[in-house]
Scaffold this motif. Structure first.
Motif, PDB file in Angstrom:
ATOM      1  N   THR A   1     -53.295  -7.458 -40.654  1.00  0.00           N
ATOM      2  CA  THR A   1     -53.736  -8.846 -40.358  1.00  0.00           C
ATOM      3  C   THR A   1     -54.966  -8.955 -39.373  1.00  0.00           C
ATOM      4  O   THR A   1     -55.421  -9.976 -39.397  1.00  0.00           O
ATOM      5  CB  THR A   1     -52.409  -9.281 -39.518  1.00  0.00           C
ATOM      6  OG1 THR A   1     -52.425 -10.748 -39.160  1.00  0.00           O
ATOM      7  CG2 THR A   1     -52.108  -8.543 -38.371  1.00  0.00           C
ATOM      8  N   TYR A   2     -55.184  -7.821 -38.708  1.00  0.00           N
ATOM      9  CA  TYR A   2     -56.441  -7.985 -37.880  1.00  0.00           C
ATOM     10  C   TYR A   2     -57.709  -8.019 -38.576  1.00  0.00           C
ATOM     11  O   TYR A   2     -58.683  -8.373 -37.907  1.00  0.00           O
ATOM     12  CB  TYR A   2     -56.508  -6.563 -37.118  1.00  0.00           C
ATOM     13  CG  TYR A   2     -55.373  -6.032 -36.377  1.00  0.00           C
ATOM     14  CD1 TYR A   2     -54.310  -7.052 -36.005  1.00  0.00           C
ATOM     15  CD2 TYR A   2     -54.822  -4.710 -35.929  1.00  0.00           C
ATOM     16  CE1 TYR A   2     -53.251  -6.712 -34.994  1.00  0.00           C
ATOM     17  CE2 TYR A   2     -53.766  -4.578 -35.209  1.00  0.00           C
ATOM     18  CZ  TYR A   2     -52.806  -5.344 -34.844  1.00  0.00           C
ATOM     19  OH  TYR A   2     -51.899  -4.988 -34.184  1.00  0.00           O
TER      20      TYR A   2
ATOM     21  N   GLY B   1     -58.431 -10.407 -40.535  1.00  0.00           N
ATOM     22  CA  GLY B   1     -59.079 -11.808 -40.641  1.00  0.00           C
ATOM     23  C   GLY B   1     -60.073 -12.195 -39.677  1.00  0.00           C
ATOM     24  O   GLY B   1     -60.828 -13.021 -39.838  1.00  0.00           O
ATOM     25  N   ALA B   2     -60.159 -11.228 -38.484  1.00  0.00           N
ATOM     26  CA  ALA B   2     -61.373 -11.633 -37.563  1.00  0.00           C
ATOM     27  C   ALA B   2     -62.737 -11.042 -38.137  1.00  0.00           C
ATOM     28  O   ALA B   2     -62.922 -10.445 -39.386  1.00  0.00           O
ATOM     29  CB  ALA B   2     -61.054 -10.563 -36.428  1.00  0.00           C
TER      30      ALA B   2
ATOM     31  N   ASP C   1     -58.577  -9.698 -45.094  1.00  0.00           N
ATOM     32  CA  ASP C   1     -60.172  -9.920 -44.653  1.00  0.00           C
ATOM     33  C   ASP C   1     -60.481 -10.837 -45.549  1.00  0.00           C
ATOM     34  O   ASP C   1     -61.386 -11.742 -45.056  1.00  0.00           O
ATOM     35  CB  ASP C   1     -60.909  -8.765 -44.978  1.00  0.00           C
ATOM     36  CG  ASP C   1     -62.351  -8.767 -44.498  1.00  0.00           C
ATOM     37  OD1 ASP C   1     -62.547  -8.851 -43.390  1.00  0.00           O
ATOM     38  OD2 ASP C   1     -63.274  -8.360 -45.576  1.00  0.00           O
TER      39      ASP C   1
ATOM     40  N   THR D   1     -48.650 -12.847 -34.663  1.00  0.00           N
ATOM     41  CA  THR D   1     -48.774 -12.636 -36.151  1.00  0.00           C
ATOM     42  C   THR D   1     -48.170 -13.600 -37.027  1.00  0.00           C
ATOM     43  O   THR D   1     -48.766 -14.091 -38.170  1.00  0.00           O
ATOM     44  CB  THR D   1     -48.503 -11.090 -36.356  1.00  0.00           C
ATOM     45  OG1 THR D   1     -49.350 -10.394 -35.442  1.00  0.00           O
ATOM     46  CG2 THR D   1     -48.724 -10.582 -37.964  1.00  0.00           C
TER      47      THR D   1
ATOM     48  N   GLY E   1     -56.411  -5.882 -33.017  1.00  0.00           N
ATOM     49  CA  GLY E   1     -56.089  -7.148 -33.113  1.00  0.00           C
ATOM     50  C   GLY E   1     -56.613  -7.985 -32.139  1.00  0.00           C
ATOM     51  O   GLY E   1     -56.526  -9.129 -32.100  1.00  0.00           O
TER      52      GLY E   1
ATOM     53  N   TRP F   1     -59.002 -10.796 -33.375  1.00  0.00           N
ATOM     54  CA  TRP F   1     -58.087 -11.607 -34.060  1.00  0.00           C
ATOM     55  C   TRP F   1     -57.397 -12.788 -33.306  1.00  0.00           C
ATOM     56  O   TRP F   1     -57.403 -14.005 -33.690  1.00  0.00           O
ATOM     57  CB  TRP F   1     -57.313 -10.669 -35.125  1.00  0.00           C
ATOM     58  CG  TRP F   1     -56.292 -11.667 -36.025  1.00  0.00           C
ATOM     59  CD1 TRP F   1     -54.972 -11.615 -35.924  1.00  0.00           C
ATOM     60  CD2 TRP F   1     -56.757 -12.685 -37.036  1.00  0.00           C
ATOM     61  NE1 TRP F   1     -54.478 -12.410 -36.893  1.00  0.00           N
ATOM     62  CE2 TRP F   1     -55.428 -13.171 -37.442  1.00  0.00           C
ATOM     63  CE3 TRP F   1     -57.912 -13.371 -37.275  1.00  0.00           C
ATOM     64  CZ2 TRP F   1     -55.151 -14.337 -38.611  1.00  0.00           C
ATOM     65  CZ3 TRP F   1     -57.942 -14.359 -38.459  1.00  0.00           C
ATOM     66  CH2 TRP F   1     -56.753 -14.839 -38.988  1.00  0.00           C
TER      67      TRP F   1
ATOM     68  N   VAL G   1     -61.212 -19.061 -36.307  1.00  0.00           N
ATOM     69  CA  VAL G   1     -61.355 -18.318 -37.310  1.00  0.00           C
ATOM     70  C   VAL G   1     -62.320 -18.656 -38.506  1.00  0.00           C
ATOM     71  O   VAL G   1     -62.932 -17.944 -38.781  1.00  0.00           O
ATOM     72  CB  VAL G   1     -59.625 -18.176 -38.082  1.00  0.00           C
ATOM     73  CG1 VAL G   1     -59.670 -17.555 -39.238  1.00  0.00           C
ATOM     74  CG2 VAL G   1     -58.634 -17.790 -36.885  1.00  0.00           C
TER      75      VAL G   1
END
Length: 500
Positions: free
Chosen positions: A65-66, A68-69, A87, A155, A454, A457, A466
């Protein structure tokens, strides 16, 4: 060398918590159950050790999940697709089937919560322990439960919130109710945890379990998050500033401070240090230790394949280019690469296979050869920092600015971080507006905590940026499959794993 606290009685805890029934169908005359286990201070120590060991499982691996940053990315091939899916923002049905999110994030966090719930339910039964020992153990369990829920709700959003040992047939709780519980747990921890631990719970004079100061610092971080998306309870800015200020004003009570040199945080010889307010510690050198007494965060996880690394993640190009030059950047990123571990073939990131910069964080270990850049063990002992004193300073700066305006104390806090980063960084520009100051601090947090569990994120989520940062994605990155949206928060939350 002493065995670290995480290594104590691990096999006992695995037997106690990991087995649902005996291999033999006979009366368990010697079984460890709540009725006959929670009696002594040693029983409480064993219970805390089991929780610490399980907590280590949650932060010894990279979490998809991290990605996405804008600080980290992954190649879209092989087993790295589980990272790349987040990503590039693939559809939620694909994300829900991401086995790594289930096995290495959701499951271990809830397993840790279950152990914390058991200790919360039973710590007062340890009548042979002192009241202080009971409270310290209970405070530890409250702190850990709050931390786990903090990571889970940021999350996934609405999630089950078991507060008892049983986790059967639970409906999802709302984000607001989860944060209410997190704050309650941390307030309990704040009054029950000691200022310092003793015995093996201290290493080299550093408390390796959370203290009352840790609870205050975590509360500040939680309040800061509550002030942003999704709750947007802006009154929490003042509470965040207040809690952070308590830690800053009383840092000597817990021995907290910045290390003079940022790079010292990542040296294996400094794994216990005064900047760590809450961290997961590992020791893969301890004899007869369990799997999660080592971490897969380093050395090979963040290293390039041409040096024998795993290519689990590397830096996004735009973020790297915007990162201010100086000692902090030099300690964060690798600048020289040795194909086939041969220094004579040294090259730079623009000529490596992935044409991306890699991180130095977590690389140093007793098994790592700095002369050849060769990792001689896939399993490391690097510390996983979840909360540092620098967090407290930056949280105070942002929260104070957003609640009372960017006054001298807010500037002083962020400028301590900029001074350590050094290079060409000067004090933050004077006279910034409230919003401009906040944005500057959030950017500073991004550089300070790049690739750290994270942090970037979660900052982008709470500030609803985001899509904004992904709009500057470099052409050298894998193209996005879907576009996140800061207005309707598309692709902000991960779906709950389908296995759950």
């Amino acid at each position: 060398m002493k065995k670290y606290f995480l290594g104590l009685l691990v096999m006992s805890m695995l037997t106690f918590w990991g087995c649902s029934k005996s291999f033999l169908d006979e009366t368990p005359k010697g079984s460890l159950v709540p009725q006959n286990f929670y009696k002594t201070s040693n029983d409480l120590t064993i219970a805390c050790s089991g929780i610490a060991y399980q907590m280590g499982a949650c932060f010894s691996l990279v979490t998809p999940t991290y990605f996405g940053a804008d600080d980290i990315t992954a190649k879209r091939t092989g087993n790295k697709i589980v990272f790349s899916d987040y990503d590039v923002f693939v559809d939620n049905n694909t994300k829900a089937s991401n086995a790594r999110m289930s096995a290495y994030f959701w499951n271990p966090l809830y397993a840790t919560i279950k152990q914390a719930n058991a200790l919360i339910a039973n710590y007062k039964n340890a009548k042979e322990a002192t009241i202080a020992q009971q409270n310290n153990a209970g405070g530890y369990a409250y702190f850990i439960r709050a931390t786990c829920y903090f990571y889970l709700t940021r999350t996934f959003g609405n999630i089950p919130m078991p507060l008892l040992v049983s986790t059967d047939s639970l409906q999802n709780s709302t984000v607001e109710s989860i944060y209410t519980q997190i704050v309650s747990d941390l307030k309990n921890a704040e009054t029950m945890l000691p200022n310092h631990w003793t015995g093996n719970q201290q290493q080299n004079g550093i408390d390796i379990l959370p203290t009352a100061g840790s609870a205050k610092a975590m509360l500040a971080e939680v309040y800061l998050t509550m002030a942003g998306w999704p709750l947007k309870q802006t009154d929490k800015y003042a509470l965040a500033a207040q809690k952070a200020k308590e830690v800053i004003d009383n840092k000597a009570s817990w021995g907290y401070d910045l290390l003079p040199n940022y790079g010292d945080l990542w040296q294996i010889g400094n794994k216990f240090n005064k900047e760590a307010i809450f961290a997961c510690y590992y020791n893969n050198q301890a004899p007869n230790t369990g799997f999660y007494n080592g971490t897969e965060m380093g050395p090979p996880s963040l290293a390039p394949a041409e040096e024998g690394g795993w290519d689990d993640l590397f830096g996004e190009i735009t973020f790297f280019k915007n990162f201010p030059e100086g000692p902090r950047k030099a300690a964060t990123y690798q600048y020289q690469y040795f194909p086939n571990n041969n220094p004579a073939l040294a090259t730079d990131w623009e000529h490596d296979v992935q044409k991306h910069p890699y991180f130095l964080k977590y690389r140093d270990d007793v098994s790592y050869n700095w002369t050849t850049h060769k990792s001689n063990n896939w399993w490391g002992s690097a510390t996983s920092y979840l909360l540092r004193y620098s967090n407290v300073l930056l949280t105070y700066a942002e929260a104070e600015a957003m609640s009372a305006g960017p006054d001298a104390s807010a500037y002083a806090a962020v400028n301590l971080i900029r001074a350590r980063a050094a290079g060409h960084l000067n004090d933050l520009q004077a006279g910034l507006s409230q919003t401009a100051f906040r944005d500057s601090v959030v950017a500073e947090r991004g550089w300070e905590y790049a690739a750290e569990f994270g942090s970037r994120w979660y900052d982008l989520l709470r500030t609803e940026t985001v899509a904004k940062v992904n709009s500057t994605r470099d052409a050298g990155e894998v193209p996005l499959t879907n576009q996140p949206d800061d207005a309707n928060h598309a692709y902000y939350l991960s779906p709950i794993p389908i296995t759950q």
